[in-house]
Design a protein around this motif. Sequence first.
Motif, PDB file in Angstrom:
ATOM      1  N   PHE A 124      11.506  45.725  -7.805  1.00  0.00           N
ATOM      2  CA  PHE A 124      12.646  45.419  -8.654  1.00  0.00           C
ATOM      3  C   PHE A 124      12.318  44.489  -9.803  1.00  0.00           C
ATOM      4  CE2 PHE A 124      16.403  42.693  -9.257  1.00  0.00           C
ATOM      5  CZ  PHE A 124      17.387  43.580  -9.413  1.00  0.00           C
ATOM      6  N   LYS A 128      13.271  45.436 -13.554  1.00  0.00           N
ATOM      7  CA  LYS A 128      14.104  44.394 -14.397  1.00  0.00           C
ATOM      8  C   LYS A 128      13.229  44.152 -15.636  1.00  0.00           C
ATOM      9  CE  LYS A 128      16.693  40.408 -14.102  1.00  0.00           C
ATOM     10  NZ  LYS A 128      17.126  39.104 -13.084  1.00  0.00           N
ATOM     11  N   ILE A 133      16.797  48.925 -14.751  1.00  0.00           N
ATOM     12  CA  ILE A 133      17.809  48.825 -13.890  1.00  0.00           C
ATOM     13  C   ILE A 133      19.050  49.380 -14.394  1.00  0.00           C
ATOM     14  CG2 ILE A 133      19.297  47.289 -12.450  1.00  0.00           C
ATOM     15  CD1 ILE A 133      16.234  47.198 -11.649  1.00  0.00           C
ATOM     16  N   ASN A 134      19.623  50.372 -13.642  1.00  0.00           N
ATOM     17  CA  ASN A 134      20.901  50.875 -13.794  1.00  0.00           C
ATOM     18  C   ASN A 134      20.559  51.992 -15.190  1.00  0.00           C
ATOM     19  OD1 ASN A 134      22.873  49.812 -12.212  1.00  0.00           O
ATOM     20  ND2 ASN A 134      22.807  47.855 -13.589  1.00  0.00           N
ATOM     21  N   LEU A 212      20.736  52.246  -4.045  1.00  0.00           N
ATOM     22  CA  LEU A 212      21.411  50.786  -3.427  1.00  0.00           C
ATOM     23  C   LEU A 212      20.926  49.557  -4.083  1.00  0.00           C
ATOM     24  CD1 LEU A 212      23.037  49.656  -1.191  1.00  0.00           C
ATOM     25  CD2 LEU A 212      21.106  49.632   0.064  1.00  0.00           C
ATOM     26  N   TYR A 213      19.336  49.766  -4.423  1.00  0.00           N
ATOM     27  CA  TYR A 213      18.682  48.673  -4.993  1.00  0.00           C
ATOM     28  C   TYR A 213      18.742  48.623  -6.505  1.00  0.00           C
ATOM     29  CZ  TYR A 213      16.390  47.250  -0.436  1.00  0.00           C
ATOM     30  OH  TYR A 213      16.635  46.754   0.793  1.00  0.00           O
ATOM     31  N   VAL A 215      20.646  50.682  -8.608  1.00  0.00           N
ATOM     32  CA  VAL A 215      21.944  50.871  -9.488  1.00  0.00           C
ATOM     33  C   VAL A 215      23.082  50.406  -8.965  1.00  0.00           C
ATOM     34  CG1 VAL A 215      23.276  53.025 -10.109  1.00  0.00           C
ATOM     35  CG2 VAL A 215      20.926  53.485  -9.458  1.00  0.00           C
ATOM     36  N   THR A 216      23.547  49.292 -10.144  1.00  0.00           N
ATOM     37  CA  THR A 216      24.480  48.677  -9.405  1.00  0.00           C
ATOM     38  C   THR A 216      25.886  48.901 -10.150  1.00  0.00           C
ATOM     39  OG1 THR A 216      24.253  46.818 -11.298  1.00  0.00           O
ATOM     40  CG2 THR A 216      23.208  46.652  -9.013  1.00  0.00           C
ATOM     41  N   GLU A 217      25.773  50.060 -11.013  1.00  0.00           N
ATOM     42  CA  GLU A 217      26.984  50.524 -11.769  1.00  0.00           C
ATOM     43  C   GLU A 217      27.530  51.709 -10.815  1.00  0.00           C
ATOM     44  OE1 GLU A 217      26.198  51.310 -15.839  1.00  0.00           O
ATOM     45  OE2 GLU A 217      25.515  49.332 -16.423  1.00  0.00           O
ATOM     46  N   SER A 218      28.808  51.611 -10.441  1.00  0.00           N
ATOM     47  CA  SER A 218      29.233  52.814  -9.544  1.00  0.00           C
ATOM     48  C   SER A 218      29.499  53.910 -10.394  1.00  0.00           C
ATOM     49  CB  SER A 218      30.608  52.218  -8.918  1.00  0.00           C
ATOM     50  OG  SER A 218      31.587  52.035 -10.047  1.00  0.00           O
ATOM     51  N   TRP A 221      26.208  56.073  -9.727  1.00  0.00           N
ATOM     52  CA  TRP A 221      25.955  56.461  -8.259  1.00  0.00           C
ATOM     53  C   TRP A 221      25.969  57.749  -8.157  1.00  0.00           C
ATOM     54  CZ3 TRP A 221      29.689  52.760  -5.224  1.00  0.00           C
ATOM     55  CH2 TRP A 221      29.246  51.412  -5.281  1.00  0.00           C
ATOM     56  N   GLN A 229      30.518  54.562   0.359  1.00  0.00           N
ATOM     57  CA  GLN A 229      31.628  53.724  -0.284  1.00  0.00           C
ATOM     58  C   GLN A 229      32.971  54.623   0.291  1.00  0.00           C
ATOM     59  OE1 GLN A 229      33.232  54.659  -4.151  1.00  0.00           O
ATOM     60  NE2 GLN A 229      33.536  52.578  -4.553  1.00  0.00           N
TER      61      GLN A 229
END
Length: 274
Positions: A124, A128, A133-134, A212-213, A215-218, A221, A229
Amino acid sequence: MSGSRTKSRLVVEIALWCSTLLILIPLYFVIVNSLKSATEVQMMTAKLPAVFHFNNYVEVLKKANVPRAFMNSAIFSISSIVVCAVLSSMASYILVRRNTRINGMIFNLFLVGMIAPMNMVTTFKLMKTLHLINSYYGIILLYAASFIPFTIFLYNSFIRNLPTDLDEAGVIDGAGPLRRYISILFPLLKPVTATAMVINFVGCWNDFVFPLYFVTESSKWGVILLLYQFIGAYYSRHDLLFAGATMIALPTLIVYLLGQKYIISGMTAGAIKG
């Protein structure tokens, strides 16, 4: 003697059929319950529904962003298996044809990659730092990197059984290493390439951890996080959950059925060639 062989073969066939039922029965249960009403699903029986509710699938498509999630999973899966196949086959070609001590150590390091777990904290931080990330590129490269050790292992055993006369003929014709790889070697790798692609596609499509780790933007996904979800939002609607699970499992089932003959031939070709 022939009677004992017949009995042994019969026992093996019965065992295989029992193993098949262990897979087919849960699959049947999920598909049948995805076509029932919410009331019928609560009974949790394996009986066919009184009325087939195909509208469950329509409702899932309306309530969940399924097309977007399917596109994201397709981008992750297809891109990563292509990148992995190209890089792994090229690396295996060099590792096998240049049989040096250093190349042997490098191959052993790849084998360690099949066993050693990935450190998520370190990965991670690296992702970063590289601003991945994303990012579609970041997830694709991450999947490709995680698949490379196993894929190199497959290619390595296969390429070892390809005759070196093919390379020598290419050298005589004036072909360089890259030309020999593209024109001579890679077309011969169709069985093992298909095997690696099918196995890696299924692994990527069904993966839950990396999205899950990393990708924080839905909106980025894949289907597995979408189902996760959806379970939280519609926990009491088992009919919709079964319908969503069926839709998500369908692509991997199709890919596996189309590529099963290549999986068998790719796994065994390295052992019988030569």
